[in-house]
Design an enzyme around this catalytic site. Structure first.
Site, PDB file in Angstrom:
ATOM      1  N   ASP A 188       0.861  -1.184   0.000  1.00  0.00           N
ATOM      2  CA  ASP A 188       0.000   0.000   0.000  1.00  0.00           C
ATOM      3  C   ASP A 188       0.890   1.224   0.000  1.00  0.00           C
ATOM      4  O   ASP A 188       1.964   1.232   0.611  1.00  0.00           O
ATOM      5  CB  ASP A 188      -0.952  -0.002   1.199  1.00  0.00           C
ATOM      6  CG  ASP A 188      -0.241   0.020   2.539  1.00  0.00           C
ATOM      7  OD1 ASP A 188       0.042   1.120   3.052  1.00  0.00           O
ATOM      8  OD2 ASP A 188       0.022  -1.067   3.089  1.00  0.00           O
ATOM      9  N   ASP A 200      -9.849   3.097   5.677  1.00  0.00           N
ATOM     10  CA  ASP A 200      -8.745   3.042   6.642  1.00  0.00           C
ATOM     11  C   ASP A 200      -9.189   3.803   7.883  1.00  0.00           C
ATOM     12  O   ASP A 200      -9.226   5.028   7.900  1.00  0.00           O
ATOM     13  CB  ASP A 200      -7.493   3.681   6.024  1.00  0.00           C
ATOM     14  CG  ASP A 200      -6.311   3.758   6.979  1.00  0.00           C
ATOM     15  OD1 ASP A 200      -6.454   3.333   8.141  1.00  0.00           O
ATOM     16  OD2 ASP A 200      -5.248   4.254   6.553  1.00  0.00           O
ATOM     17  N   GLU A 226      -8.331   4.133  11.831  1.00  0.00           N
ATOM     18  CA  GLU A 226      -7.334   3.837  12.861  1.00  0.00           C
ATOM     19  C   GLU A 226      -7.216   5.035  13.776  1.00  0.00           C
ATOM     20  O   GLU A 226      -8.068   5.923  13.765  1.00  0.00           O
ATOM     21  CB  GLU A 226      -5.994   3.495  12.205  1.00  0.00           C
ATOM     22  CG  GLU A 226      -5.475   4.578  11.255  1.00  0.00           C
ATOM     23  CD  GLU A 226      -4.166   4.189  10.570  1.00  0.00           C
ATOM     24  OE1 GLU A 226      -3.114   4.401  11.197  1.00  0.00           O
ATOM     25  OE2 GLU A 226      -4.208   3.672   9.427  1.00  0.00           O
TER      26      GLU A 226
END
Length: 298
Positions: free
Chosen positions: A97, A186, A188
């Site tokens: 990534d 994503d 987090e």
């Protein structure tokens, strides 16, 4: 001498002056008004507290710099020297990534090393687009990789539906061309403030659900959720409601993925290091190449 005696505090000097003596009840009021005016002026002139960036992360000077796993070391601290996990290459597929931190990526070198899929950061919040997205997204495709895009979530900046629409409209879409993987959320630790973005467990779950539902309505695909088990427990209360629909991308820099968040019996992707060759972030797809192809095909 009583405090109200007009001679106190220089009163005799005032009597020798030709100026009129202030009314005794007006002086404290005027002093109070002046004090309040000064305090208000200082308050308005002072810079806002650092916590203001938590309220508007898109105003943070580092806005746009976040990437997959960029917050893990500060919060979880587990880091390994690069070493591919001991698994059969026929049971996994190697991937990477990337974000703007990598700039123009040497895709040929990655392909020659065995990398077969790539995820590229497309957006963050509703105000950032990766300036290297074209070279990274098209470049990985041009060397033969299956590729997809990801969105870095900022749940305290705007709603989940708004960010899903922004992502889907700025590189995060999906097409049935056999070379495009479904988009990734994503989610987090907050890189600009408090770990859980100031949201309660229920508010965070609602935000993720709004993002997921909106992304599906735009693309026909269920978004992949990238997270860590520790963050998921801390910020959603280990909510188990997404495992039946959304593929899991687990982040853990160790020799195994470890315990998964509630609701998922297995992971689809695993980010196992941030210190890999050519590009730091390396991942494995939990299956053979034909299963990765099936995920791309939908």
């Amino acid at each position: 001498m009583p405090l109200t005696d007009p001679g106190a505090h220089g009163g005799s000097a005032r009597r020798r002056s030709s100026s009129p003596i202030p009314h005794p009840t007006r002086t404290p009021l005027l002093s109070l008004a002046v004090a309040l005016g000064v305090a208000l002026a200082l308050l308005l002139a002072a810079p806002g507290p650092a916590a203001a960036h938590d309220e508007d992360p898109q105003a943070h000077p580092d806005f746009g710099s976040a990437s997959m796993g960029s917050t893990l070391l500060a919060h979880e601290g587990d880091q390994q020297t690069f070493a591919p996990p001991e698994v059969s290459p026929t049971a996994t597929v190697e991937g990477v990534d990337v974000s703007s931190h990598q700039g123009d990526v040497d895709w040929s070198t990655l392909w020659d090393s065995g990398v077969r899929f790539a995820y590229v950061k497309a957006t963050e919040g509703t105000g950032y687009r990766n300036p290297y997205f074209g070279q990274q997204y098209d470049g990985s495709h041009d060397v033969g990789m299956i590729r997809g895009a990801y969105h870095f979530a900022l749940p305290n900046a705007s709603g989940g539906a708004d960010q899903a629409e922004y992502f889907a409209s700025n590189g995060g879409g999906w097409s049935a061309d056999g070379k495009t993987l479904p988009g990734v959320l994503d989610i987090e630790y907050n890189p600009y403030g408090s770990a859980c973005y100031g949201l309660s467990h229920s508010a965070m779950v609602d935000w993720i659900r709004d993002f997921s539902d909106t992304y599906r309505s735009h693309t026909g695909r269920d978004v992949v959720i990238y997270t860590t088990t520790d963050w998921w427990k801390q910020c959603t209360g280990d909510h188990a409601g997404f495992g039946a629909t959304n593929p899991l991308w687990i982040a853990r820099y160790a020799s195994t993925p470890g315990t998964l968040p509630a609701g998922w019996d297995f992971h689809t992707f695993w980010q196992y290091t941030s210190t890999g060759p050519t590009v730091g972030d390396h991942n494995q797809f939990n299956g053979s190449m034909d299963r990765l192809q099936a995920l791309a095909d939908g």
